[in-house]
Enzyme design. Sequence first.
Site, PDB file in Angstrom:
ATOM      1  N   GLU A  39       0.828  -1.211   0.000  1.00  0.00           N
ATOM      2  CA  GLU A  39       0.000   0.000   0.000  1.00  0.00           C
ATOM      3  C   GLU A  39       0.860   1.258   0.000  1.00  0.00           C
ATOM      4  O   GLU A  39       0.514   2.251  -0.633  1.00  0.00           O
ATOM      5  CB  GLU A  39      -0.974   0.003   1.182  1.00  0.00           C
ATOM      6  CG  GLU A  39      -2.119  -1.000   1.035  1.00  0.00           C
ATOM      7  CD  GLU A  39      -3.017  -0.708  -0.181  1.00  0.00           C
ATOM      8  OE1 GLU A  39      -3.060   0.436  -0.652  1.00  0.00           O
ATOM      9  OE2 GLU A  39      -3.669  -1.651  -0.657  1.00  0.00           O
ATOM     10  N   TYR A 122      -6.139   6.526   4.782  1.00  0.00           N
ATOM     11  CA  TYR A 122      -6.276   5.574   3.681  1.00  0.00           C
ATOM     12  C   TYR A 122      -5.507   4.278   3.971  1.00  0.00           C
ATOM     13  O   TYR A 122      -6.061   3.180   3.868  1.00  0.00           O
ATOM     14  CB  TYR A 122      -5.796   6.177   2.339  1.00  0.00           C
ATOM     15  CG  TYR A 122      -5.636   5.075   1.329  1.00  0.00           C
ATOM     16  CD1 TYR A 122      -6.759   4.525   0.710  1.00  0.00           C
ATOM     17  CD2 TYR A 122      -4.382   4.485   1.081  1.00  0.00           C
ATOM     18  CE1 TYR A 122      -6.636   3.446  -0.144  1.00  0.00           C
ATOM     19  CE2 TYR A 122      -4.251   3.404   0.231  1.00  0.00           C
ATOM     20  CZ  TYR A 122      -5.387   2.892  -0.377  1.00  0.00           C
ATOM     21  OH  TYR A 122      -5.267   1.799  -1.195  1.00  0.00           O
ATOM     22  N   ASP A 140      -9.032   6.328  -1.561  1.00  0.00           N
ATOM     23  CA  ASP A 140      -7.925   6.990  -2.272  1.00  0.00           C
ATOM     24  C   ASP A 140      -8.491   7.752  -3.475  1.00  0.00           C
ATOM     25  O   ASP A 140      -9.718   7.868  -3.618  1.00  0.00           O
ATOM     26  CB  ASP A 140      -6.847   5.962  -2.680  1.00  0.00           C
ATOM     27  CG  ASP A 140      -7.338   5.018  -3.776  1.00  0.00           C
ATOM     28  OD1 ASP A 140      -8.533   5.051  -4.138  1.00  0.00           O
ATOM     29  OD2 ASP A 140      -6.502   4.241  -4.301  1.00  0.00           O
TER      30      ASP A 140
HETATM   31  N1  ADE Z   1      -3.789   0.801  -5.265  1.00  0.00           N
HETATM   32  C1  ADE Z   1      -3.818   0.993  -3.946  1.00  0.00           C
HETATM   33  N2  ADE Z   1      -4.081  -0.142  -3.296  1.00  0.00           N
HETATM   34  C2  ADE Z   1      -4.197  -1.097  -4.248  1.00  0.00           C
HETATM   35  C3  ADE Z   1      -4.449  -2.487  -4.215  1.00  0.00           C
HETATM   36  N3  ADE Z   1      -4.593  -3.108  -3.055  1.00  0.00           N
HETATM   37  N4  ADE Z   1      -4.517  -3.126  -5.390  1.00  0.00           N
HETATM   38  C4  ADE Z   1      -4.356  -2.463  -6.557  1.00  0.00           C
HETATM   39  N5  ADE Z   1      -4.109  -1.177  -6.639  1.00  0.00           N
HETATM   40  C5  ADE Z   1      -4.029  -0.476  -5.500  1.00  0.00           C
END
Ligand code: ADE
Length: 359
Positions: A39, A122, A140
């Site tokens: 993340e 987030y 997000d």
């Molecule tokens: N962007 C942020 N978190 C994500 C996730 N878990 N899978 C794909 N894109 C992401």
Amino acid sequence: MNKTLNTASVEALLNWYDRSRRDLPWRKTRDPYCIWISEIMLQQTRVEAVKPYYARFLQACPDVASLASISEDELLKLWEGLGYYSRARNLQRAARSVMEQHGGVLPRNYEALRGLSGIGEYTAGAIASIAYDERVPAVDGNVLRVLTRLIGSYEDITLPQTKKGLRDALSSIIPDRAGDFNQALIELGATVCVPNGAPKCEECPLRNVCVASREGLCAQIPVKAPKKPRRIEERTVFLIRDGSRTALCKRAGKGLLAGLFELPNTEGHLDRDVATEYLRALGVEPLRIERIEDAKHIFTHIEWHMIAYSVRISAEFDGWHGEGGMMLVPNAELFSKFAIPSAFSAYTKYLLGKDARAR
Ligand code: ADE
């Protein structure tokens, strides 16, 4: 929002996710440490770019204890090329506090995760929902776009109150499969309700309830206030070499690119004579100085407009009295040992392969 995202549409969204989700490395685990790393990497970097970094990082630092104990230079080397290095520094700060204050185990809920460096609303929501299925939102930029289109909201998504309103509304809707639900919204934003170009509404599991799709408002929503323009900084970069070694400086511990290694550089666009004087004042005597290509690098709030000189010095040279201190590093070690930010990539390419010995 709960009229739009009712039980039936939440179900449709989860079914779509089960069928259509991308097969991504961090979706094969429920380990909160791995999810945390992914993340943080995904915050400002594209999925495809993150994949190799994620694998390499977990190999070098497979758990909180190893992340807490590696040196800062090793950490920055692992992060080299991902940019936004404060993310890496915060990861390590948080890992050290997990070792000292949580017995080496990542906290198991949203509230406690929020207390760690670099873990905002987030990221805490993403980790708690994906690893523990805690029913908390993870909103997000992707999710903001999906939700404002879904409910036909013209609120400015750059405003904190817009995000707060959507988070609150979402909180009462999140189903038991909280991690999949949050990732389904993220996935929808990344692959269907896309940021650039027309959304692929015909593929969307929520098309029947989406206000923007029904009323043709996807070009107007989301509303996003324009960013303030970036500050432009002119810089002069020096590629200083003695034939087998290249000069590097270590940046200060705070601010832009903190603690990273860089090619010596200074403010302003110095012409050849002024550049020569500048180097002499620092105790560097150029045997030859030659202008090389210009380059530009864009940071979040600043743009560097760079001019550069290739500078040949005597192999005898071994001192420097300038800002930050300079060292001459054997060319063979430049890329294996030092994290040089991509801001300098227009110039570090001169140091690769046979070019390293030419000039
Ligand atoms: N962007 C942020 N978190 C994500 C996730 N878990 N899978 C794909 N894109 C992401």
